[in-house]
Enzyme design. Structure first.
Site, short mmCIF file in Angstrom:
data_model
loop_
_atom_site.label_atom_id
_atom_site.label_comp_id
_atom_site.label_asym_id
_atom_site.label_seq_id
_atom_site.Cartn_x
_atom_site.Cartn_y
_atom_site.Cartn_z
N GLN A 126 14.16 26.00 48.14
CA GLN A 126 14.79 26.27 49.45
C GLN A 126 14.18 27.51 50.09
OE1 GLN A 126 19.18 26.10 50.41
NE2 GLN A 126 19.05 28.28 50.00
N GLY A 143 18.76 33.57 47.91
CA GLY A 143 18.59 33.76 46.47
C GLY A 143 17.40 32.97 45.94
N GLU A 144 16.75 33.54 44.93
CA GLU A 144 15.64 32.82 44.28
C GLU A 144 16.13 31.69 43.40
OE1 GLU A 144 13.18 35.67 42.24
OE2 GLU A 144 12.13 36.21 44.09
N LEU A 197 24.12 32.10 37.95
CA LEU A 197 25.36 31.93 38.70
C LEU A 197 25.15 30.88 39.78
CD1 LEU A 197 26.80 35.55 39.13
CD2 LEU A 197 27.04 33.94 37.24
N SER A 198 26.15 30.03 39.93
CA SER A 198 26.10 28.97 40.95
C SER A 198 27.53 28.58 41.28
CB SER A 198 25.37 27.75 40.38
OG SER A 198 25.65 26.61 41.18
N GLY A 209 25.98 36.56 42.64
CA GLY A 209 24.66 36.28 43.21
C GLY A 209 24.65 36.52 44.71
N HIS A 210 25.73 36.10 45.40
CA HIS A 210 25.81 36.33 46.84
C HIS A 210 25.97 37.83 47.14
CE1 HIS A 210 27.38 32.09 46.52
NE2 HIS A 210 26.49 31.94 47.47
O1 PAF Z 1 21.89 28.32 49.76
C1 PAF Z 1 22.88 28.00 50.46
O2 PAF Z 1 24.01 28.44 50.23
C2 PAF Z 1 22.67 27.06 51.62
O3 PAF Z 1 21.70 26.09 51.34
C3 PAF Z 1 22.34 27.79 52.94
C4 PAF Z 1 21.02 28.53 52.85
C5 PAF Z 1 23.46 28.78 53.28
C6 PAF Z 1 22.23 26.77 54.09
O4 PAF Z 1 23.39 26.05 54.24
#
Ligand code: PAF
Length: 284
Positions: free
Chosen positions: A153, A147-148, A184-185, A36-37
């Site tokens: 957030q 990410g969605e 994914l998390s 996901g990242h």
């Molecule tokens: O989504 C995340 O991994 C975190 O909330 C973020 C946006 C990096 C802020 O710490």
């Protein structure tokens, strides 16, 4: 890829990245990276000429009883993944570089941060908004990607960057799922095999509820059905399942405009969130 840690190394690294007027995209992360990242980095490369990422496990966004102490840490593997994905700069600031002694400011976003995660995790979005504002001010990218999967957030960050006129474009990147549908998390690492199997009820329940709403069922009925499915699968706590307006995150009791089904529930002590766009066809 250049990796830096200290805040005082950042300005010269940014000058080098931006040489010749190159544009810059930022991918803020808390590490424990997964596909996901990497999708964020992929999209960042299309959005700007250079890509910077940060790894910072932000203490401000964890509640007192949350998993700050056991949040997965794997900096070396993360750096290798980012380099492989084509990231140009990685900044891993120590906590005191982000929150120097005496740090007393909080960025608090009303509206989209008030319900759902905001209620279940008091203070969480103040922590997120504060750190994202700090990272954006330090790096000054043209574009930042999120990410969605953390849909609320994303809405909070969009509101914050507009309100503070930070002059950065926020791009939301679709959820990446395993082949079986689980989003994914980094927190999936906490699940046993059995819990992971049961956790599939979360995307399953959202898909089923979306289908019901699209077929004309009452929103309340679809939500109750989704909650029942989560309970049957062994989720011990359901924080919410809701149909919401995709921008304001306000709940909807009937379909209208751009919508998301959002849910948060805990299984075996691990809290998972997920969401799904609900699209109605023109006749509905
Ligand atoms: O989504 C995340 O991994 C975190 O909330 C973020 C946006 C990096 C802020 O710490």
């Amino acid at each position: 890829m250049q990796t830096i840690r200290e805040a005082n190394q950042l300005p010269s690294a940014l000058v080098a990245l931006r040489a010749g007027g190159r544009s810059l995209a930022l991918v803020p992360t808390m590490g424990a990276l997964h596909a996901g990242h990497l999708a964020l980095v992929e999209q960042a490369k299309r959005a700007a000429q250079r890509v910077a990422a940060t790894i910072f496990i932000n203490p401000l966004q964890f509640g007192a009883n949350e998993d700050l102490g056991r949040y997965p840490r794997q900096e070396r593997a993360d750096a290798a993944m980012l380099e492989q994905a084509g990231c140009d700069l990685l900044w891993i600031p120590p906590p005191e570089a982000v929150y120097p002694p005496g740090f007393a400011t909080r960025v608090s976003v009303a509206g989209p941060s008030e319900r759902w995660e905001g209620e279940a995790r008091p203070g969480h979005f103040d922590g997120v908004a504060t750190v994202v504002a700090k990272l954006l001010c330090a790096v000054r990218p043209e574009v930042a990607l999120f990410g969605e999967k953390d849909f609320q957030q994303l809405a909070v960050i969009r509101r914050m960057t507009l309100d503070l006129q930070l002059g950065v474009e926020i791009i939301g990147v679709p959820i990446v799922r395993d082949a079986d549908g689980l989003a994914l998390s980094s927190r999936n690492a906490y699940l046993s095999n059995d819990q992971r199997e049961r956790a599939l009820a979360l995307p399953g329940a959202l898909k089923e509820a979306a289908g019901m709403i699209q077929s004309g069922a009452a929103v309340g009925e679809a939500i109750e059905q989704a909650k029942a499915r989560l309970g049957e699968a062994g989720f011990e706590r359901i924080d919410y399942v809701a149909l919401v307006d995709a921008q304001s995150l306000e709940p909807l009791d009937r379909p209208a405009g751009a919508m998301r089904l959002i849910a948060a529930a805990a299984i075996g002590g691990t809290r998972l969130i997920d969401n799904l766009a609900v699209e109605m066809d023109a006749q509905s």
